[in-house]
Enzyme design. Structure first.
Site, PDB file in Angstrom:
ATOM      1  N   GLU A  94     -26.173  17.575 -13.688  1.00 22.29           N
ATOM      2  CA  GLU A  94     -26.510  17.337 -12.284  1.00 22.29           C
ATOM      3  C   GLU A  94     -28.004  17.558 -12.034  1.00 22.29           C
ATOM      4  O   GLU A  94     -28.650  16.764 -11.338  1.00 22.29           O
ATOM      5  CB  GLU A  94     -25.683  18.258 -11.388  1.00 22.29           C
ATOM      6  CG  GLU A  94     -26.089  18.298  -9.926  1.00 22.29           C
ATOM      7  CD  GLU A  94     -25.907  16.987  -9.187  1.00 22.29           C
ATOM      8  OE1 GLU A  94     -26.446  16.857  -8.072  1.00 22.29           O
ATOM      9  OE2 GLU A  94     -25.228  16.080  -9.720  1.00 22.29           O
TER      10      GLU A  94
ATOM     11  N   HIS B 263     -30.159  14.785 -13.466  1.00 19.76           N
ATOM     12  CA  HIS B 263     -30.024  13.585 -12.634  1.00 19.76           C
ATOM     13  C   HIS B 263     -30.916  13.686 -11.400  1.00 19.76           C
ATOM     14  O   HIS B 263     -31.580  12.712 -11.014  1.00 19.76           O
ATOM     15  CB  HIS B 263     -28.565  13.406 -12.221  1.00 19.76           C
ATOM     16  CG  HIS B 263     -28.329  12.263 -11.281  1.00 19.76           C
ATOM     17  ND1 HIS B 263     -28.723  10.975 -11.546  1.00 19.76           N
ATOM     18  CD2 HIS B 263     -27.743  12.218 -10.052  1.00 19.76           C
ATOM     19  CE1 HIS B 263     -28.393  10.182 -10.545  1.00 19.76           C
ATOM     20  NE2 HIS B 263     -27.813  10.916  -9.615  1.00 19.76           N
TER      21      HIS B 263
ATOM     22  N   HIS C  38     -22.374   5.163  -2.945  1.00 23.52           N
ATOM     23  CA  HIS C  38     -23.563   5.658  -3.646  1.00 23.52           C
ATOM     24  C   HIS C  38     -24.017   4.708  -4.752  1.00 23.52           C
ATOM     25  O   HIS C  38     -25.195   4.338  -4.838  1.00 23.52           O
ATOM     26  CB  HIS C  38     -23.249   7.046  -4.208  1.00 23.52           C
ATOM     27  CG  HIS C  38     -24.447   7.804  -4.672  1.00 23.52           C
ATOM     28  ND1 HIS C  38     -24.812   7.880  -5.998  1.00 23.52           N
ATOM     29  CD2 HIS C  38     -25.368   8.530  -4.000  1.00 23.52           C
ATOM     30  CE1 HIS C  38     -25.900   8.620  -6.114  1.00 23.52           C
ATOM     31  NE2 HIS C  38     -26.261   9.031  -4.915  1.00 23.52           N
TER      32      HIS C  38
ATOM     33  N   HIS D 114      -8.186  -3.216  -7.765  1.00 22.22           N
ATOM     34  CA  HIS D 114      -9.498  -3.417  -8.401  1.00 22.22           C
ATOM     35  C   HIS D 114      -9.391  -4.394  -9.567  1.00 22.22           C
ATOM     36  O   HIS D 114     -10.269  -5.249  -9.753  1.00 22.22           O
ATOM     37  CB  HIS D 114     -10.042  -2.073  -8.887  1.00 22.22           C
ATOM     38  CG  HIS D 114     -11.316  -2.191  -9.662  1.00 22.22           C
ATOM     39  ND1 HIS D 114     -12.479  -2.701  -9.110  1.00 22.22           N
ATOM     40  CD2 HIS D 114     -11.621  -1.884 -10.959  1.00 22.22           C
ATOM     41  CE1 HIS D 114     -13.437  -2.698 -10.025  1.00 22.22           C
ATOM     42  NE2 HIS D 114     -12.938  -2.219 -11.152  1.00 22.22           N
TER      43      HIS D 114
ATOM     44  N   HIS E 101     -19.621   0.470 -18.998  1.00 22.29           N
ATOM     45  CA  HIS E 101     -18.991  -0.292 -17.915  1.00 22.29           C
ATOM     46  C   HIS E 101     -19.972  -0.435 -16.742  1.00 22.29           C
ATOM     47  O   HIS E 101     -20.150  -1.531 -16.188  1.00 22.29           O
ATOM     48  CB  HIS E 101     -17.726   0.446 -17.475  1.00 22.29           C
ATOM     49  CG  HIS E 101     -16.795  -0.368 -16.640  1.00 22.29           C
ATOM     50  ND1 HIS E 101     -16.183  -1.527 -17.080  1.00 22.29           N
ATOM     51  CD2 HIS E 101     -16.335  -0.176 -15.372  1.00 22.29           C
ATOM     52  CE1 HIS E 101     -15.399  -2.010 -16.134  1.00 22.29           C
ATOM     53  NE2 HIS E 101     -15.484  -1.214 -15.085  1.00 22.29           N
TER      54      HIS E 101
END
Length: 301
Positions: A58, A61, A123, A206, A266
């Site tokens: 975290e 990032h 996000h 999805h 992905h």
């Protein structure tokens, strides 16, 4: 051509790709709470001491996102100063900054106020728009004022439609991740379990939308070939390549791709797909605007 600015823009674009991948790592490893509820500090400190793996993921990032934000600001200022005659170039520099800012606010809100899964899913999509803006900006800087083949109204409309639909599919994919519905279905491509949960329906929805996205991509490629628009055709062929790999990695995740790099791949593939599609959509708009301007000039001449 502003070569130095173009190369710097390309560097910042790659930086945004890194931010997207690192954000995906945070989600995959469930490291969003790695710094507690503090932001921009981490556990109340500028540099965390004795950090856990989640804290390091975290924190790194946040650091990379902060550096990227400063680079985007520098790029926007440089662009506004160096390319005064190109309104479109300045618009994309501004959009990259604005969407990076919105993405940062949502990220901070997720830490401080613990946002819902539906909000958190925004996000990635917002970061994707910032990346696409940077990519288009970079391409425009390298292109200069080159002329391009005009795009028909039908092909242009479908490029717009495909771009919008892609954002919807991206949102559903992000919602699947944040909801924890990645493994809610047994089997692929159809959910084979007898009892379906809400997460199962989200996952299956999805998949259906992703399948339709592949078909829509094929149709737009068909239109580009039919109209012999080489730039759009080449771009759509590249898009088809990325979206097919995207579907393949999606199946890989469900059928046993539990390694962290699989969902990151992905995310990388859909980023490439959307970046290409965004440029093609703007190219279609730009070519039409130039055609209308030329017609108006001839009428007045």
């Amino acid at each position: 051509m502003h070569k130095k600015l173009a190369f710097f823009s390309g560097f910042v674009t790659l930086g945004m790709m890194l931010v997207l991948i690192m954000g995906g790592t945070v989600t995959k490893t469930d490291s969003g709470d790695g710094c507690g509820t503090d932001w921009p500090l981490c556990h109340g400190k500028l540099i965390p001491t004795n950090p856990s793996v989640e804290t390091m993921i975290e924190y790194s990032h946040r650091v990379v996102s902060g550096i990227e934000g400063l680079l985007i600001i520098a790029l926007a200022i440089w662009t506004f100063i160096a390319v005064k005659h190109r309104v479109d170039v300045k618009i994309f520099a501004f959009l990259a900054f604005i969407f990076m800012l919105i993405q940062s606010i949502i990220g901070a809100g997720a830490v401080i106020w613990q946002q819902s899964d539906a909000i958190l899913a925004l996000h990635f999509g917002i970061s994707l728009v910032s990346f696409a803006s940077l990519l288009i900006l970079t391409i425009l800087l390298f292109e200069g004022d080159r002329e391009h083949q005009v795009v028909s109204r039908r092909l242009r409309s479908h490029l717009y439609g495909l771009s919008i639909y892609t954002m919807i599919v991206v949102y559903t994919g992000a919602y699947v991740r944040h909801l924890g519905a990645t493994y809610a279905c047994v089997g692929w491509p159809i959910c084979e379990q007898e009892v379906w949960t809400f997460e199962s329906y989200v996952q299956m929805g999805h998949r259906v939308m992703a399948g339709l996205l592949v078909l829509y991509t094929l149709y737009v490629l068909y239109l580009a070939r039919k109209e012999m628009n080489r730039l759009i055709e080449r771009g759509m062929m590249a898009s088809l390549f990325f979206i097919l790999l995207q579907v393949g990695t999606g199946a890989w995740i469900v059928l046993g791709g539990h390694a962290t790099y699989v969902p990151l791949l992905h995310a990388f593939l859909i980023t490439c797909y959307f970046g290409i599609l965004s440029y093609l959509s703007y190219h279609a708009y730009r070519s039409t605007a130039r055609q209308d301007g030329a017609q108006l000039k001839n009428m007045n001449g």
